[in-house]
Design a protein around this motif. Sequence first.
Motif, PDB file in Angstrom:
ATOM      1  N   SER A 162       0.826  -1.202   0.000  1.00  0.00           N
ATOM      2  CA  SER A 162       0.000   0.000   0.000  1.00  0.00           C
ATOM      3  C   SER A 162       0.868   1.263   0.000  1.00  0.00           C
ATOM      4  CB  SER A 162      -0.917  -0.009   1.232  1.00  0.00           C
ATOM      5  OG  SER A 162      -1.615   1.210   1.351  1.00  0.00           O
ATOM      6  N   TYR A 163       1.896   1.285   0.837  1.00  0.00           N
ATOM      7  CA  TYR A 163       2.799   2.443   0.897  1.00  0.00           C
ATOM      8  C   TYR A 163       3.489   2.662  -0.448  1.00  0.00           C
ATOM      9  CZ  TYR A 163       2.762   3.831   5.829  1.00  0.00           C
ATOM     10  OH  TYR A 163       2.401   4.350   7.056  1.00  0.00           O
ATOM     11  N   LEU A 164       3.907   1.570  -1.090  1.00  0.00           N
ATOM     12  CA  LEU A 164       4.592   1.687  -2.379  1.00  0.00           C
ATOM     13  C   LEU A 164       3.653   2.228  -3.453  1.00  0.00           C
ATOM     14  CD1 LEU A 164       7.179   1.057  -4.077  1.00  0.00           C
ATOM     15  CD2 LEU A 164       6.152  -1.175  -4.554  1.00  0.00           C
ATOM     16  N   LEU A 165       2.460   1.647  -3.549  1.00  0.00           N
ATOM     17  CA  LEU A 165       1.522   2.036  -4.599  1.00  0.00           C
ATOM     18  C   LEU A 165       0.978   3.451  -4.395  1.00  0.00           C
ATOM     19  CD1 LEU A 165      -0.458  -1.300  -5.098  1.00  0.00           C
ATOM     20  CD2 LEU A 165       1.509  -0.448  -6.374  1.00  0.00           C
ATOM     21  N   ASN A 166       0.973   3.915  -3.143  1.00  0.00           N
ATOM     22  CA  ASN A 166       0.504   5.272  -2.853  1.00  0.00           C
ATOM     23  C   ASN A 166       1.629   6.303  -2.864  1.00  0.00           C
ATOM     24  OD1 ASN A 166      -2.270   4.705  -2.542  1.00  0.00           O
ATOM     25  ND2 ASN A 166      -1.914   3.896  -0.498  1.00  0.00           N
ATOM     26  N   GLY A 167       2.843   5.862  -3.238  1.00  0.00           N
ATOM     27  CA  GLY A 167       3.952   6.786  -3.379  1.00  0.00           C
ATOM     28  C   GLY A 167       4.572   7.258  -2.082  1.00  0.00           C
ATOM     29  N   LYS A 168       4.287   6.566  -0.979  1.00  0.00           N
ATOM     30  CA  LYS A 168       4.865   6.966   0.315  1.00  0.00           C
ATOM     31  C   LYS A 168       6.315   6.509   0.446  1.00  0.00           C
ATOM     32  CE  LYS A 168       0.490   6.993   2.863  1.00  0.00           C
ATOM     33  NZ  LYS A 168      -0.249   6.419   4.021  1.00  0.00           N
ATOM     34  N   VAL A 169       6.663   5.441  -0.260  1.00  0.00           N
ATOM     35  CA  VAL A 169       8.046   4.963  -0.328  1.00  0.00           C
ATOM     36  C   VAL A 169       8.347   4.601  -1.777  1.00  0.00           C
ATOM     37  CG1 VAL A 169       8.100   4.076   2.055  1.00  0.00           C
ATOM     38  CG2 VAL A 169       7.406   2.567   0.183  1.00  0.00           C
ATOM     39  N   ALA A 170       9.646   4.477  -2.088  1.00  0.00           N
ATOM     40  CA  ALA A 170      10.044   4.169  -3.466  1.00  0.00           C
ATOM     41  C   ALA A 170      10.334   2.683  -3.668  1.00  0.00           C
ATOM     42  CB  ALA A 170      11.275   4.988  -3.850  1.00  0.00           C
ATOM     43  N   ARG A 171      10.499   1.948  -2.578  1.00  0.00           N
ATOM     44  CA  ARG A 171      10.817   0.524  -2.731  1.00  0.00           C
ATOM     45  C   ARG A 171      10.443  -0.253  -1.475  1.00  0.00           C
ATOM     46  NH1 ARG A 171      17.332   0.154  -1.836  1.00  0.00           N
ATOM     47  NH2 ARG A 171      17.554   1.982  -0.476  1.00  0.00           N
ATOM     48  N   ILE A 172      10.335  -1.565  -1.645  1.00  0.00           N
ATOM     49  CA  ILE A 172      10.070  -2.487  -0.544  1.00  0.00           C
ATOM     50  C   ILE A 172      11.271  -3.411  -0.411  1.00  0.00           C
ATOM     51  CG2 ILE A 172       8.630  -4.397   0.259  1.00  0.00           C
ATOM     52  CD1 ILE A 172       6.318  -3.207  -1.350  1.00  0.00           C
ATOM     53  N   ILE A 220      10.718  -6.733  -9.123  1.00  0.00           N
ATOM     54  CA  ILE A 220      11.966  -7.290  -8.590  1.00  0.00           C
ATOM     55  C   ILE A 220      13.114  -7.022  -9.564  1.00  0.00           C
ATOM     56  CG2 ILE A 220      13.162  -9.450  -8.019  1.00  0.00           C
ATOM     57  CD1 ILE A 220      10.481 -10.459  -6.861  1.00  0.00           C
ATOM     58  N   GLU A 221      12.845  -7.203 -10.841  1.00  0.00           N
ATOM     59  CA  GLU A 221      13.872  -6.928 -11.856  1.00  0.00           C
ATOM     60  C   GLU A 221      14.302  -5.464 -11.833  1.00  0.00           C
ATOM     61  OE1 GLU A 221      12.215  -8.100 -15.582  1.00  0.00           O
ATOM     62  OE2 GLU A 221      12.306 -10.252 -15.143  1.00  0.00           O
ATOM     63  N   GLU A 222      13.347  -4.575 -11.581  1.00  0.00           N
ATOM     64  CA  GLU A 222      13.642  -3.140 -11.548  1.00  0.00           C
ATOM     65  C   GLU A 222      14.115  -2.682 -10.167  1.00  0.00           C
ATOM     66  OE1 GLU A 222      10.001  -1.378 -12.834  1.00  0.00           O
ATOM     67  OE2 GLU A 222      10.168  -2.126 -14.899  1.00  0.00           O
ATOM     68  N   ILE A 225      11.166  -3.880  -5.677  1.00  0.00           N
ATOM     69  CA  ILE A 225      11.019  -4.834  -4.576  1.00  0.00           C
ATOM     70  C   ILE A 225      12.295  -5.656  -4.494  1.00  0.00           C
ATOM     71  CG2 ILE A 225       9.760  -6.835  -3.707  1.00  0.00           C
ATOM     72  CD1 ILE A 225       7.264  -5.800  -5.089  1.00  0.00           C
ATOM     73  N   GLU A 226      12.836  -5.758  -3.291  1.00  0.00           N
ATOM     74  CA  GLU A 226      14.040  -6.567  -3.079  1.00  0.00           C
ATOM     75  C   GLU A 226      13.760  -7.588  -1.991  1.00  0.00           C
ATOM     76  OE1 GLU A 226      18.676  -6.096  -1.507  1.00  0.00           O
ATOM     77  OE2 GLU A 226      17.517  -4.315  -2.037  1.00  0.00           O
TER      78      GLU A 226
END
Length: 328
Positions: A162-172, A220-222, A225-226
Amino acid sequence: MEKREEDLIKISVPFKGIDPIKLLGFQDEYLNYISRFFGSQIIARKDRIRILGPKEEVYKIRELFLNLMKHIRKNNFLTKELINEEIKLVKGEEVLAEEKKERSLKEKIKSEYAIATPKKIIVPQTKHQEEYLKAIDEAEVVICIGPAGTGKTYLAVAKAVSYLLNGKVARIILTRPAVEAGEQLGYLPGDLKEKVAPYLRPLYDALYDMIPIEKVKRMIEEEIIEIAPLAYMRGRTLSDAFIILDEGQNTTKTQMKMFLTRLGWNSKAVVTGDVTQIDLSSKHTSGLIDCEKRLKNISGIKIIYFDKSDVTRPAIVSEIIKAYEEES
């Protein structure tokens, strides 16, 4: 007697400004579900619902979708339970006043904490789960301790998505210790991905449950998400990220300190673990137990506890946990 073509009417219900996934469900799951209850043709086209059928039923379906859109505007999500109740109402089936009141109260409580992901809406099932999600929003570091099956990791991953899709963070960033391999993975067969895959599988499973597999693979490739073993976090500063450490009970004190000090600017860390399932050798103190005591009075860190009442797996899992708790 079959309906003649002149007995049928066709109307459209616009839903401009409403997220189609929230109204129609992922891959039209909600739309297909609603269609099972009516004989009319219900089709989504661009930003509108097209309905063809007998006049009386068509207007009932129109009322249904208007009610569902009203709920989305107010609470930002739908559930099948809610859709069922709204279908009952428009079809004229009775809903006892007390049952309706209770449902409204449940939905009101749940809606505040509901998490929308591309594949499903995830709603906390217990008070502790609500406290957990609230803590994640409020604190920089959240430590969640509890038995298996209570949703510790699953809810944290949902929140990260949710945080990623809402732009609150840039990666997981998702990580866990590979205790069985002693974090010394070199002797295992295969490349790095193959070596660590068995230890990271639960994290992949949670992601695949919320985001289409192809999209997860692309992210993951980009490197959006790590997913990596804890040993590969050393020496890094993790900024603008949502970081989850799973199976925290199997970290040593040194590893836990290393993980918690990776936190950079605009980042949030969640540590999950079950202190009854420690796989470390007896010479090591669990980093989770140590940080629970060491960090409990630090502002910006919240510790949430789950118990067997929070287990959301089949009832037998709660009974198994209870049996082991009694023994210990």
